[in-house]
Motif scaffolding. Sequence first.
Motif, PDB file in Angstrom:
ATOM      1  N   LEU A 206       0.868  -1.172   0.000  1.00 42.65           N
ATOM      2  CA  LEU A 206       0.000   0.000   0.000  1.00 42.65           C
ATOM      3  C   LEU A 206       0.909   1.228   0.000  1.00 42.65           C
ATOM      4  N   ILE A 207       0.822   2.015  -1.053  1.00 43.95           N
ATOM      5  CA  ILE A 207       1.763   3.115  -1.284  1.00 43.95           C
ATOM      6  C   ILE A 207       0.999   4.428  -1.343  1.00 43.95           C
ATOM      7  N   TYR A 208       1.418   5.390  -0.540  1.00 47.64           N
ATOM      8  CA  TYR A 208       0.786   6.711  -0.561  1.00 47.64           C
ATOM      9  C   TYR A 208       1.752   7.717  -1.181  1.00 47.64           C
ATOM     10  N   PRO A 209       1.457   8.200  -2.389  1.00 51.20           N
ATOM     11  CA  PRO A 209       2.366   9.128  -3.065  1.00 51.20           C
ATOM     12  C   PRO A 209       2.171  10.578  -2.659  1.00 51.20           C
ATOM     13  N   GLY A 210       1.274  10.830  -1.721  1.00 51.40           N
ATOM     14  CA  GLY A 210       0.921  12.199  -1.340  1.00 51.40           C
ATOM     15  C   GLY A 210      -0.457  12.539  -1.862  1.00 51.40           C
ATOM     16  N   PRO A 211      -1.012  13.680  -1.448  1.00 48.04           N
ATOM     17  CA  PRO A 211      -2.360  14.047  -1.893  1.00 48.04           C
ATOM     18  C   PRO A 211      -2.462  14.094  -3.411  1.00 48.04           C
ATOM     19  N   ASN A 212      -3.555  13.598  -3.944  1.00 49.27           N
ATOM     20  CA  ASN A 212      -3.738  13.544  -5.398  1.00 49.27           C
ATOM     21  C   ASN A 212      -5.212  13.719  -5.712  1.00 49.27           C
ATOM     22  N   HIS A 213      -5.831  12.722  -6.283  1.00 51.60           N
ATOM     23  CA  HIS A 213      -7.281  12.783  -6.497  1.00 51.60           C
ATOM     24  C   HIS A 213      -8.006  13.097  -5.198  1.00 51.60           C
ATOM     25  N   GLU A 214      -7.557  12.473  -4.124  1.00 46.45           N
ATOM     26  CA  GLU A 214      -8.081  12.720  -2.789  1.00 46.45           C
ATOM     27  C   GLU A 214      -6.944  12.538  -1.791  1.00 46.45           C
ATOM     28  N   TRP A 238      -9.429   7.117 -21.406  1.00 49.77           N
ATOM     29  CA  TRP A 238     -10.351   8.246 -21.333  1.00 49.77           C
ATOM     30  C   TRP A 238      -9.634   9.524 -20.919  1.00 49.77           C
ATOM     31  N   ALA A 239     -10.161  10.651 -21.392  1.00 50.51           N
ATOM     32  CA  ALA A 239      -9.725  11.948 -20.882  1.00 50.51           C
ATOM     33  C   ALA A 239     -10.277  12.121 -19.470  1.00 50.51           C
ATOM     34  N   PRO A 240      -9.725  13.056 -18.706  1.00 49.05           N
ATOM     35  CA  PRO A 240     -10.157  13.215 -17.312  1.00 49.05           C
ATOM     36  C   PRO A 240     -11.622  13.607 -17.179  1.00 49.05           C
ATOM     37  N   TYR A 241     -12.197  13.197 -16.062  1.00 52.23           N
ATOM     38  CA  TYR A 241     -13.539  13.627 -15.675  1.00 52.23           C
ATOM     39  C   TYR A 241     -13.485  15.111 -15.274  1.00 52.23           C
ATOM     40  N   LEU A 242     -14.624  15.681 -14.988  1.00 46.81           N
ATOM     41  CA  LEU A 242     -14.750  17.104 -14.669  1.00 46.81           C
ATOM     42  C   LEU A 242     -13.746  17.531 -13.597  1.00 46.81           C
ATOM     43  N   GLY A 243     -12.946  18.566 -13.917  1.00 47.20           N
ATOM     44  CA  GLY A 243     -11.968  19.065 -12.956  1.00 47.20           C
ATOM     45  C   GLY A 243     -10.963  18.013 -12.531  1.00 47.20           C
ATOM     46  N   TRP A 244     -10.627  17.115 -13.461  1.00 50.74           N
ATOM     47  CA  TRP A 244      -9.799  15.932 -13.208  1.00 50.74           C
ATOM     48  C   TRP A 244     -10.373  15.162 -12.020  1.00 50.74           C
ATOM     49  N   GLY A 245     -11.662  14.865 -12.132  1.00 53.85           N
ATOM     50  CA  GLY A 245     -12.332  14.082 -11.092  1.00 53.85           C
ATOM     51  C   GLY A 245     -12.451  14.829  -9.784  1.00 53.85           C
ATOM     52  N   ASN A 246     -12.630  16.172  -9.878  1.00 52.59           N
ATOM     53  CA  ASN A 246     -12.713  16.986  -8.665  1.00 52.59           C
ATOM     54  C   ASN A 246     -11.501  16.732  -7.774  1.00 52.59           C
ATOM     55  N   ALA A 247     -10.326  16.753  -8.395  1.00 53.42           N
ATOM     56  CA  ALA A 247      -9.098  16.382  -7.695  1.00 53.42           C
ATOM     57  C   ALA A 247      -8.825  17.286  -6.506  1.00 53.42           C
TER      58      ALA A 247
END
Length: 374
Positions: A206-214, A238-247
Amino acid sequence: MNLVGPCGAFGAWGPLDRADPPHFNSMKSNMGSLHTLRKWLLAKTLGFGVTLLCLGGATATSALAKEPFDFLPLPEQAKPVAEPAEGYRLQRVGTNGYVVMSGVVQANFFVTKTGVVVVDAPPVLADKLVKAIKSVTDKPVTHVILTHDHADHAGGASAFPGAKIVAHALTAELMRVYPDPKRPIPTLTFSGARYDLKVGGTHFQLIYPGPNHETGNIIVYIPEQRIAMMTDLFAPGWAPYLGWGNADHIPGLLKSYDALLALDFDVFLAGHAYRIGNRHDVEVSRAFFLDLWNWTKETIAATPFDPSKAEPGNLWLAQSIWFKEIADKVTPRLIAKWGNELAAVDAFTHSTVMAVVVSTFTDAPNIPDSALKP
């Protein structure tokens, strides 16, 4: 296209065309023109989503059916796949893994020597996930790994009572803000960048790269099987969802791509869309991110902010016009380069560019030039 509905003070929507915004200096004394400007901004900046909310589902669906929009067709690799009578597709990955797919939603499970480990539990798949597991094994579900707290991927976790809920401590912290019985608070958490979970002979990193999508959104990696999972970073093809998935943190997306590509994997599981992904999909999506980020930064520098295009003191309006001017320049470039390779580049990209504009000023990351190269 004219859409008329019960939109309160806005009344009927005007044509949603590509006309330039009305210039404020020509309408200072005309409140009707101000009303026109507001309608135009809502229609162009917020797009059809506002119209759909305003009209209501049935009316909006009828309106859209009568006058279809001219969008790019889906590439072959991104088209939906017919589902069997069970209402879901089950695809084997690795030596003991399975992906459950229904519509654009996916979840994963792994049958170990001592029990089943589920990775994400979308509520729309909860019953199907239970059925899919029972179709493969009678072993109990012992662990549910939640990549992050969002309801569309964690809201079915209550379907596995007695299982250990595993997540990053930051995810557990978010879930405690407004507790949801459908999303049980994780019982096994970790802090920092990595945790090794070993269940029945299967090793999950389980790897946490830092804040991203959430904040708290983690990579789940099974090195022996060359499988990497990260939900909502992107959907393969696919291209990103709205606001890059509300990142939550758009610059952190780049860190996540690089953390993934530092791993040795062939299979990539993303939580969404109609197929499983691979390493090439991650590389392509990273390249799209670089174009979006770099071209937006270039365009910001080349597009002067002009507050005279709005009423004096109305900074919100002036900035919304400026954001749109930037997005109007960047979006066609992205569509021209990526429209035949990625699905729906012409759907949310305009709004995503505006989200990146805001991020460049608020997050203001000091990203090294070397990291912004392909």
